[in-house]
Design a protein around this motif. Structure first.
Motif, PDB file in Angstrom:
ATOM      1  N   LEU A   1      -0.098  43.674  31.276  1.00  0.00           N
ATOM      2  CA  LEU A   1       0.383  43.947  32.624  1.00  0.00           C
ATOM      3  C   LEU A   1      -0.662  44.703  33.437  1.00  0.00           C
ATOM      4  CD1 LEU A   1       4.005  45.144  31.728  1.00  0.00           C
ATOM      5  CD2 LEU A   1       3.315  42.883  32.567  1.00  0.00           C
ATOM      6  N   PRO A   2      -0.644  44.537  34.755  1.00  0.00           N
ATOM      7  CA  PRO A   2      -1.530  45.363  35.596  1.00  0.00           C
ATOM      8  C   PRO A   2      -1.126  46.826  35.497  1.00  0.00           C
ATOM      9  CG  PRO A   2      -0.661  43.474  36.806  1.00  0.00           C
ATOM     10  CD  PRO A   2       0.110  43.544  35.527  1.00  0.00           C
ATOM     11  N   SER A   3      -2.071  47.689  35.781  1.00  0.00           N
ATOM     12  CA  SER A   3      -1.812  49.119  35.756  1.00  0.00           C
ATOM     13  C   SER A   3      -1.435  49.579  37.156  1.00  0.00           C
ATOM     14  CB  SER A   3      -3.051  49.874  35.257  1.00  0.00           C
ATOM     15  OG  SER A   3      -2.845  51.265  35.325  1.00  0.00           O
ATOM     16  N   LEU A   4      -0.176  50.039  37.318  1.00  0.00           N
ATOM     17  CA  LEU A   4       0.300  50.557  38.596  1.00  0.00           C
ATOM     18  C   LEU A   4       0.916  51.922  38.318  1.00  0.00           C
ATOM     19  CD1 LEU A   4       0.824  50.188  41.615  1.00  0.00           C
ATOM     20  CD2 LEU A   4       2.996  49.076  41.023  1.00  0.00           C
ATOM     21  N   ASP A   5       0.222  52.981  38.726  1.00  0.00           N
ATOM     22  CA  ASP A   5       0.622  54.346  38.397  1.00  0.00           C
ATOM     23  C   ASP A   5       0.862  55.138  39.668  1.00  0.00           C
ATOM     24  OD1 ASP A   5       0.178  53.691  35.723  1.00  0.00           O
ATOM     25  OD2 ASP A   5      -1.927  54.288  35.839  1.00  0.00           O
ATOM     26  N   ALA A   6       1.951  55.877  39.661  1.00  0.00           N
ATOM     27  CA  ALA A   6       2.257  56.802  40.755  1.00  0.00           C
ATOM     28  C   ALA A   6       2.107  58.226  40.239  1.00  0.00           C
ATOM     29  CB  ALA A   6       3.675  56.573  41.266  1.00  0.00           C
TER      30      ALA A   6
ATOM     31  N   ARG B   1      -0.524  66.714  46.555  1.00  0.00           N
ATOM     32  CA  ARG B   1      -1.187  65.421  46.772  1.00  0.00           C
ATOM     33  C   ARG B   1      -0.356  64.330  46.079  1.00  0.00           C
ATOM     34  NH1 ARG B   1      -4.109  64.045  42.142  1.00  0.00           N
ATOM     35  NH2 ARG B   1      -4.318  65.747  40.616  1.00  0.00           N
ATOM     36  N   PHE B   2      -0.366  63.136  46.661  1.00  0.00           N
ATOM     37  CA  PHE B   2       0.380  62.002  46.130  1.00  0.00           C
ATOM     38  C   PHE B   2      -0.558  60.803  46.061  1.00  0.00           C
ATOM     39  CE2 PHE B   2       3.194  64.816  48.432  1.00  0.00           C
ATOM     40  CZ  PHE B   2       4.233  65.009  47.528  1.00  0.00           C
ATOM     41  N   GLY B   3      -0.360  59.966  45.031  1.00  0.00           N
ATOM     42  CA  GLY B   3      -1.246  58.828  44.887  1.00  0.00           C
ATOM     43  C   GLY B   3      -0.552  57.653  44.226  1.00  0.00           C
ATOM     44  N   LEU B   4      -1.056  56.469  44.517  1.00  0.00           N
ATOM     45  CA  LEU B   4      -0.578  55.226  43.916  1.00  0.00           C
ATOM     46  C   LEU B   4      -1.800  54.373  43.609  1.00  0.00           C
ATOM     47  CD1 LEU B   4       2.031  53.644  43.165  1.00  0.00           C
ATOM     48  CD2 LEU B   4       1.842  52.518  45.387  1.00  0.00           C
ATOM     49  N   GLU B   5      -2.017  54.075  42.311  1.00  0.00           N
ATOM     50  CA  GLU B   5      -3.232  53.375  41.897  1.00  0.00           C
ATOM     51  C   GLU B   5      -2.877  52.066  41.215  1.00  0.00           C
ATOM     52  OE1 GLU B   5      -7.259  54.892  39.821  1.00  0.00           O
ATOM     53  OE2 GLU B   5      -5.522  54.842  38.470  1.00  0.00           O
ATOM     54  N   LEU B   6      -3.571  51.009  41.594  1.00  0.00           N
ATOM     55  CA  LEU B   6      -3.358  49.674  41.025  1.00  0.00           C
ATOM     56  C   LEU B   6      -4.664  49.184  40.409  1.00  0.00           C
ATOM     57  CD1 LEU B   6      -1.659  47.079  40.599  1.00  0.00           C
ATOM     58  CD2 LEU B   6      -2.455  46.336  42.866  1.00  0.00           C
ATOM     59  N   LYS B   7      -4.600  48.773  39.130  1.00  0.00           N
ATOM     60  CA  LYS B   7      -5.752  48.214  38.436  1.00  0.00           C
ATOM     61  C   LYS B   7      -5.353  46.870  37.830  1.00  0.00           C
ATOM     62  CE  LYS B   7      -8.020  52.545  37.070  1.00  0.00           C
ATOM     63  NZ  LYS B   7      -8.510  53.340  35.908  1.00  0.00           N
ATOM     64  N   ILE B   8      -6.140  45.835  38.093  1.00  0.00           N
ATOM     65  CA  ILE B   8      -5.859  44.493  37.573  1.00  0.00           C
ATOM     66  C   ILE B   8      -7.116  43.986  36.875  1.00  0.00           C
ATOM     67  CG2 ILE B   8      -5.128  42.152  38.121  1.00  0.00           C
ATOM     68  CD1 ILE B   8      -3.819  43.200  40.633  1.00  0.00           C
ATOM     69  N   PRO B   9      -7.156  43.999  35.538  1.00  0.00           N
ATOM     70  CA  PRO B   9      -8.304  43.416  34.835  1.00  0.00           C
ATOM     71  C   PRO B   9      -8.395  41.922  35.132  1.00  0.00           C
ATOM     72  CG  PRO B   9      -7.000  44.812  33.376  1.00  0.00           C
ATOM     73  CD  PRO B   9      -6.205  44.637  34.637  1.00  0.00           C
ATOM     74  N   ILE B  10      -9.589  41.449  35.293  1.00  0.00           N
ATOM     75  CA  ILE B  10      -9.761  40.058  35.722  1.00  0.00           C
ATOM     76  C   ILE B  10      -9.580  39.083  34.556  1.00  0.00           C
ATOM     77  CG2 ILE B  10     -11.376  38.416  36.723  1.00  0.00           C
ATOM     78  CD1 ILE B  10     -12.587  40.715  38.311  1.00  0.00           C
TER      79      ILE B  10
ATOM     80  N   GLN C   1      -8.806  40.000  31.097  1.00  0.00           N
ATOM     81  CA  GLN C   1      -7.832  40.437  30.092  1.00  0.00           C
ATOM     82  C   GLN C   1      -8.219  39.981  28.676  1.00  0.00           C
ATOM     83  OE1 GLN C   1      -5.543  42.493  30.396  1.00  0.00           O
ATOM     84  NE2 GLN C   1      -4.211  42.232  32.169  1.00  0.00           N
ATOM     85  N   ARG C   2      -9.504  39.974  28.379  1.00  0.00           N
ATOM     86  CA  ARG C   2      -9.950  39.479  27.072  1.00  0.00           C
ATOM     87  C   ARG C   2      -9.458  40.363  25.931  1.00  0.00           C
ATOM     88  NH1 ARG C   2     -16.200  38.277  28.943  1.00  0.00           N
ATOM     89  NH2 ARG C   2     -15.794  36.299  30.022  1.00  0.00           N
ATOM     90  N   LYS C   3      -9.568  41.654  26.115  1.00  0.00           N
ATOM     91  CA  LYS C   3      -9.151  42.570  25.045  1.00  0.00           C
ATOM     92  C   LYS C   3      -7.660  42.446  24.752  1.00  0.00           C
ATOM     93  CE  LYS C   3      -8.969  47.456  23.793  1.00  0.00           C
ATOM     94  NZ  LYS C   3      -9.287  48.856  24.203  1.00  0.00           N
ATOM     95  N   SER C   4      -6.850  42.445  25.826  1.00  0.00           N
ATOM     96  CA  SER C   4      -5.405  42.383  25.629  1.00  0.00           C
ATOM     97  C   SER C   4      -4.987  41.033  25.067  1.00  0.00           C
ATOM     98  CB  SER C   4      -4.687  42.647  26.950  1.00  0.00           C
ATOM     99  OG  SER C   4      -5.007  43.935  27.441  1.00  0.00           O
ATOM    100  N   ARG C   5      -5.571  39.954  25.574  1.00  0.00           N
ATOM    101  CA  ARG C   5      -5.229  38.634  25.050  1.00  0.00           C
ATOM    102  C   ARG C   5      -5.648  38.490  23.589  1.00  0.00           C
ATOM    103  NH1 ARG C   5      -7.831  34.636  27.001  1.00  0.00           N
ATOM    104  NH2 ARG C   5      -9.318  35.697  28.371  1.00  0.00           N
ATOM    105  N   GLY C   6      -6.786  39.098  23.251  1.00  0.00           N
ATOM    106  CA  GLY C   6      -7.217  39.068  21.853  1.00  0.00           C
ATOM    107  C   GLY C   6      -6.275  39.840  20.943  1.00  0.00           C
TER     108      GLY C   6
END
Length: 432
Positions: free
Chosen positions: A270-275, A293-302, A304-309
């Motif tokens: 899954l993509p990383s979406l952290d509040a 302070r408040f933040g919302l960060e989204l990370k999407i690996p292109i 996903q080789r490690k996770s698929r492996g």
């Protein structure tokens, strides 16, 4: 070890008391001519993590070098502030994360330890039973050799007396004496075998943290034969073995551990979406007013080789565990059949060996009678006695193999891995 692993996994979620003091000297940009200022704070915070991935903190901030302008949750004339913080994974890391996966693995450590203990008990009792009956057989064999040596020694004295009277040839005396020496050598070898089996058995008989060598006079007789299990009992025992044997349970636990790895690997796709919400940490913010302070960060690996492996590897292991589970269950059935075969063949061997011994004793008695009449020589009497000794040895070995086969059957159905032994401990030290 299982308890230690559980405590180690729980350590990731235990509350942590933090005391943090920070000071900075700076020149405010709004009043550069005003000189430097020294401001800071002291935070006393308790932080904790939830297995679902949430992290939270709560505490109090003391202002150093005030005054400070605190827009949120300030008290004591803005000299103190209630500080709250939180981290919330919304996709990757929610419900399943490395820390939670380790906690779930640790929950399987206790049943896994039970399986290991059961397997150790199974192997220990089988080894002890086999060694015990090897020792009993060795004791019975040396008794047979000693008895044969005594008979040969008495015959030697008898033949020697008859030779002096001129009733037999002097060569018969040499023959009788040679047989005595031969049987003495065999008896010495049998005694060595007993001592060897004693030392081996002593490793299973500990008292006061030291092995105890069992004396020969503590060796019991072979128990009476027992009936073989009925076909219905064997069928039930096979079902029991497939359900109760530690080897089968171990595969089930390993499969559960792999399922945890598979669930974690799928979550990592899954993509990383952290509040995140946390108090400001820079001391110079006091000049402008200290808040949150408040933040919302989204990370999407292109790729996903490690996770698929990781997913492919875990799925491959899951498929393998299915086949291993089937193999283990079939192996349990084969072990029961093999033990039952050992029992039946040992029983047949005993019957044949007993019949052979009866015939050998008949021949021995007849040859002795002929020797008393002078119709045969010492050599043929010795040969008949040797044949009797060999037949008696075969009976002993068959009886020992029958008892070991019974032990193998108990091991095959998993009878020794389920509960504590019901046998009463026996002192194997020499009797006074």
């Amino acid at each position: 070890m299982a308890r230690g692993k559980m405590l180690k996994a729980l350590g990731a979620f235990e509350p942590v008391l933090i005391n943090d003091t920070e000071l900075e000297r700076f020149i405010p940009s709004s009043a550069p001519a005003g000189g430097t200022q020294t401001k800071g704070f002291n935070d006393t915070v308790i932080e904790a993590r939830h297995p679902w991935g949430f992290r939270g903190s709560a505490g109090i901030r003391d202002v150093i070098g005030g005054p400070a302008r605190i827009p949120d949750l300030g008290f004591n004339n803005d000299r103190n502030q209630i500080i709250l913080g939180g981290f919330f994974p919304l996709l990757k890391g929610l419900m399943m994360n490395p820390e939670n996966a380790e906690l779930k693995r640790s929950e399987l450590a206790d049943p896994r330890a039970d399986v290991k203990i059961a397997q150790t008990r199974q192997d220990l009792f089988l080894a002890a039973a086999s060694q015990f009956w090897d020792w009993v057989a060795a004791v019975k064999l040396v008794e047979v050799q000693r008895k044969a040596l005594k008979v040969a020694d008495e015959r030697f004295k008898q033949v020697e007396g008859r030779a002096k009277a001129g009733a037999v040839a002097p060569l018969d005396v040499v023959e009788a004496q040679q047989e005595v020496q031969r049987r003495r050598e065999v008896a010495i070898a049998a005694q060595r075998a007993v001592e060897q089996e004693q030392f081996r058995l002593s490793m299973f008989l500990w008292e006061n943290n030291a092995p105890v060598v069992p004396p020969i006079d503590r060796a019991p007789d072979f128990p009476a034969q027992t009936l073989s299990p009925t076909p219905d009992a064997v069928k039930a025992h096979k079902i029991q073995a497939k359900a109760e044997r530690p080897e089968v349970k171990e595969i089930g636990i390993e499969a559960k551990l792999n399922n945890i790895d598979l669930e974690l690997a799928k979550n990592n796709l899954l993509p990383s979406l952290d509040a995140e919400a946390a108090p400001a940490r820079a001391p110079e913010k006091f000049v402008l007013g200290l808040g949150y302070r408040f933040g919302l960060e989204l990370k999407i690996p292109i790729y996903q080789r490690k996770s698929r492996g990781e997913v492919l590897e875990a799925q491959g292991k899951a498929d393998r565990f299915v086949m291993v589970q089937k193999f283990r269950e079939q192996q349990m059935v084969v072990d029961v059949d093999n033990a039952l075969s050992a029992i039946d063949r040992a029983r047949e061997r005993m019957e044949a060996a007993v019949q052979s011994l009866r015939l050998a004793k008949t021949l021995e008695d007849g040859e002795r009678f002929r020797f008393s009449l002078g119709a045969t020589s010492v050599l043929f009497v010795n040969l008949r006695e040797r044949n009797t000794v060999d037949s008696e040895n075969q009976v002993i070995r068959a009886k020992a193999d029958f008892q070991k086969a019974q032990a193998l059957y108990q091991w095959a159905i998993g009878a020794w891995g389920k509960s504590e032994p019901s046998a009463i401990p026996v002192n194997y030290r020499a009797r006074d």
